[in-house]
Motif scaffolding. Sequence first.
Motif, mmCIF file in Angstrom:
data_model
loop_
_atom_site.group_PDB
_atom_site.id
_atom_site.type_symbol
_atom_site.label_atom_id
_atom_site.label_comp_id
_atom_site.label_asym_id
_atom_site.label_seq_id
_atom_site.Cartn_x
_atom_site.Cartn_y
_atom_site.Cartn_z
ATOM 1 N N PHE A 13 0.865 -1.178 0.000
ATOM 2 C CA PHE A 13 0.000 0.000 0.000
ATOM 3 C C PHE A 13 0.902 1.228 0.000
ATOM 4 O O PHE A 13 1.905 1.276 0.712
ATOM 5 N N TYR A 14 0.576 2.202 -0.822
ATOM 6 C CA TYR A 14 1.326 3.459 -0.864
ATOM 7 C C TYR A 14 0.330 4.593 -0.997
ATOM 8 O O TYR A 14 -0.593 4.536 -1.818
ATOM 9 N N ASN B 266 0.760 17.296 1.145
ATOM 10 C CA ASN B 266 1.988 18.010 1.516
ATOM 11 C C ASN B 266 3.239 17.233 1.091
ATOM 12 O O ASN B 266 4.321 17.496 1.570
ATOM 13 N N GLN B 267 3.093 16.268 0.215
ATOM 14 C CA GLN B 267 4.150 15.441 -0.362
ATOM 15 C C GLN B 267 4.764 14.453 0.632
ATOM 16 O O GLN B 267 5.757 13.817 0.322
ATOM 17 N N ALA B 268 4.181 14.344 1.804
ATOM 18 C CA ALA B 268 4.579 13.267 2.709
ATOM 19 C C ALA B 268 3.915 11.987 2.207
ATOM 20 O O ALA B 268 2.890 12.026 1.535
ATOM 21 N N ALA B 269 4.504 10.861 2.521
ATOM 22 C CA ALA B 269 3.955 9.600 2.021
ATOM 23 C C ALA B 269 4.042 8.533 3.090
ATOM 24 O O ALA B 269 4.857 8.608 4.014
ATOM 25 N N VAL B 270 3.190 7.542 2.954
ATOM 26 C CA VAL B 270 3.211 6.394 3.848
ATOM 27 C C VAL B 270 3.130 5.135 2.974
ATOM 28 O O VAL B 270 2.482 5.119 1.936
ATOM 29 N N THR B 271 3.831 4.121 3.408
ATOM 30 C CA THR B 271 3.801 2.853 2.694
ATOM 31 C C THR B 271 3.734 1.710 3.698
ATOM 32 O O THR B 271 4.261 1.821 4.811
ATOM 33 N N ALA B 272 3.073 0.626 3.318
ATOM 34 C CA ALA B 272 2.971 -0.557 4.172
ATOM 35 C C ALA B 272 3.033 -1.787 3.271
ATOM 36 O O ALA B 272 2.487 -1.791 2.168
ATOM 37 N N ASP B 273 3.724 -2.796 3.726
ATOM 38 C CA ASP B 273 3.846 -4.032 2.973
ATOM 39 C C ASP B 273 3.542 -5.211 3.890
ATOM 40 O O ASP B 273 3.834 -5.187 5.081
ATOM 41 N N LEU B 274 2.972 -6.245 3.292
ATOM 42 C CA LEU B 274 2.681 -7.470 4.009
ATOM 43 C C LEU B 274 3.146 -8.627 3.128
ATOM 44 O O LEU B 274 2.846 -8.662 1.936
ATOM 45 N N ALA B 275 3.895 -9.551 3.706
ATOM 46 C CA ALA B 275 4.402 -10.683 2.929
ATOM 47 C C ALA B 275 4.133 -11.980 3.685
ATOM 48 O O ALA B 275 4.259 -12.038 4.913
ATOM 49 N N TRP B 276 3.755 -13.010 2.936
ATOM 50 C CA TRP B 276 3.561 -14.346 3.477
ATOM 51 C C TRP B 276 4.420 -15.297 2.651
ATOM 52 O O TRP B 276 4.393 -15.259 1.419
#
Length: 71
Positions: free
Chosen positions: A25-26, A31-41
């Motif tokens: 997820f991105y 304001n050009q800040a960003a967040v990212t999250a990843d999930l792996a199995w």
Amino acid sequence: MQRLGILDADLTIESTSPETMVAGFYHEFANQAAVTADLAWINFSNFRLSEFYSMARPLRAPAPRTTTSTP
């Protein structure tokens, strides 16, 4: 390869990789800040190392050298 006797030989490599599933997820904010999250199995239950065959015979690497220390 000539030393191993596999030059111009019928060579087969079998390998089973682990099953994997990845989701990400991105989101970029105004304001050009960003967040990212990843999930792996990863499922290693069917994983095995590569096996090499030449002329339908398994190729085996030489046994690793071991050193012994004497007191």
